[in-house]
Every structure is written in structure tokens, then in C-alpha cells.
Write a protein that holds these residues in place. Structure first.
Motif, mmCIF file in Angstrom:
data_model
loop_
_atom_site.group_PDB
_atom_site.id
_atom_site.type_symbol
_atom_site.label_atom_id
_atom_site.label_comp_id
_atom_site.label_asym_id
_atom_site.label_seq_id
_atom_site.Cartn_x
_atom_site.Cartn_y
_atom_site.Cartn_z
ATOM 1 N N ALA A 225 0.782 -0.860 0.220
ATOM 2 C CA ALA A 225 -0.709 -0.126 0.154
ATOM 3 C C ALA A 225 0.876 1.236 0.167
ATOM 4 C CB ALA A 225 -0.831 -0.032 1.444
ATOM 5 N N LEU A 226 2.227 1.021 0.328
ATOM 6 C CA LEU A 226 3.016 2.243 0.722
ATOM 7 C C LEU A 226 3.430 2.802 -0.562
ATOM 8 C CD1 LEU A 226 4.809 1.451 3.633
ATOM 9 C CD2 LEU A 226 3.363 3.055 3.443
ATOM 10 N N ALA A 227 2.977 1.843 -1.851
ATOM 11 C CA ALA A 227 3.372 2.352 -3.159
ATOM 12 C C ALA A 227 2.462 3.192 -4.230
ATOM 13 C CB ALA A 227 4.344 1.322 -4.008
ATOM 14 N N TYR A 228 1.710 3.543 -3.347
ATOM 15 C CA TYR A 228 0.553 4.044 -4.206
ATOM 16 C C TYR A 228 0.280 5.620 -3.629
ATOM 17 C CZ TYR A 228 -1.273 -0.393 -5.631
ATOM 18 O OH TYR A 228 -0.772 -1.410 -6.442
ATOM 19 N N ASP A 229 0.361 6.275 -4.977
ATOM 20 C CA ASP A 229 0.190 7.784 -4.791
ATOM 21 C C ASP A 229 -1.064 8.500 -4.418
ATOM 22 O OD1 ASP A 229 2.725 7.513 -7.279
ATOM 23 O OD2 ASP A 229 3.253 8.079 -5.813
ATOM 24 N N TYR A 230 -2.095 7.330 -4.812
ATOM 25 C CA TYR A 230 -2.827 8.795 -4.369
ATOM 26 C C TYR A 230 -3.926 7.895 -4.614
ATOM 27 C CZ TYR A 230 -0.610 11.860 -8.018
ATOM 28 O OH TYR A 230 0.407 12.504 -8.814
ATOM 29 N N TRP A 231 -5.040 7.821 -3.001
ATOM 30 C CA TRP A 231 -5.657 7.062 -2.815
ATOM 31 C C TRP A 231 -7.110 7.280 -2.806
ATOM 32 C CZ3 TRP A 231 -5.022 1.809 -1.304
ATOM 33 C CH2 TRP A 231 -3.986 1.656 -0.792
ATOM 34 N N GLY A 232 -8.316 6.964 -2.731
ATOM 35 C CA GLY A 232 -9.837 7.340 -2.473
ATOM 36 C C GLY A 232 -9.959 7.542 -1.674
ATOM 37 N N GLN A 233 -11.758 7.919 -0.927
ATOM 38 C CA GLN A 233 -11.959 7.783 0.528
ATOM 39 C C GLN A 233 -12.184 6.451 1.164
ATOM 40 O OE1 GLN A 233 -13.665 8.268 -2.636
ATOM 41 N NE2 GLN A 233 -15.773 7.685 -1.493
ATOM 42 N N GLY A 234 -12.531 5.671 0.380
ATOM 43 C CA GLY A 234 -12.812 4.101 0.447
ATOM 44 C C GLY A 234 -14.925 3.928 0.687
#
Length: 123
Positions: free
Chosen positions: A107-116
Motif C-alpha cells: 500500500a505504501l507504493a501508491y501515490d493516490y487514494w480514494g476515501q473508501g
């Protein structure tokens, strides 16, 4: 500014189906790989599966293999997680993440995330 928005979660009975969507805005969606993760209460965020930038390569974890599939529509800047034969242990908040190049399980490799989006499966 990159922005990801998940939708499609809800309450479903065991054996049912849901389709989650992850809509992206703010830059060229097609340049990014997408990962789907989930996080149950008291647990770490868990990799569910990933799809590369053009949908030509997908991978799902063993626990959901044969039940979950991923796809994407770059024309709509949207990725999808189709979940079938849902089980109570699939209950979690589901997140989509994006990163350049290929999907990763970290998960640390991801740059952007949604709110879930919350998925609850009743027995």
C-alpha cells in the motif's frame, strides 16, 4: 490535483454481488495502474488485486480469486471491482489506489487514494 472517488459499497447478504467503482479526475487516468485494497476493523490494509494501465494484466489475491474481478474504462476514467459470491469475511472498507507503472501489493507504493467505501456482508 488527483482525486479518486469510490462508490458502490453497501450491505449485501452472503452469496450476493456488488460492483465497486473508482472514478479518477485531475490527470491522465490511463497512465496509472490501479490497486484495490480493503481494511477490516482492527486489521491492516490488505491488497485485494491490481490492474495495469490498459487492463491487459490483472491479479487478484488467492482469498478472492474466482470471485472478484477487476476492469477499467479509460474513456470514463473509472476502474471497477466486481465482487461475486460475497462472504461475511469480505466485510471491510474498500479502497482504490493509483500509482505509475505496475500495480504493487504494498500500500505504501501508491501515490493516490480514494476515501473508501464500506462493504458489509451479512450471514
Amino acid at each position: 490535483q488527483v482525486h479518486l472517488v469510490e462508490s458502490g459499497g453497501g450491505l449485501v447478504q452472503a452469496g450476493g454481488s456488488l460492483r465497486l467503482s473508482c472514478a479518477a479526475s485531475g490527470r491522465t487516468f490511463s497512465r496509472y495502474a490501479m490497486g484495490w485494497f480493503r481494511q477490516a476493523p482492527g486489521k491492516q490494509r490488505e491488497f485485494v488485486g491490481g490492474i495495469n494501465w490498459n487492463g491487459g494484466s490483472t491479479y487478484v489475491k488467492g482469498s478472492v480469486k474466482g470471485r472478484f474481478t477487476m476492469s477499467r474504462d479509460n474513456a470514463k476514467n473509472t476502474g471497477y471491482l466486481q465482487m461475486n459470491s460475497l462472504k461475511p469475511e469480505d466485510t471491510a472498507v474498500y479502497y482504490c489506489g493509483e500509482r505509475r507503472r505496475s500495480y504493487r501489493e504494498d500500500a505504501l507504493a501508491y501515490d493516490y487514494w480514494g476515501q473508501g467505501t464500506q462493504v458489509t456482508v451479512s450471514s
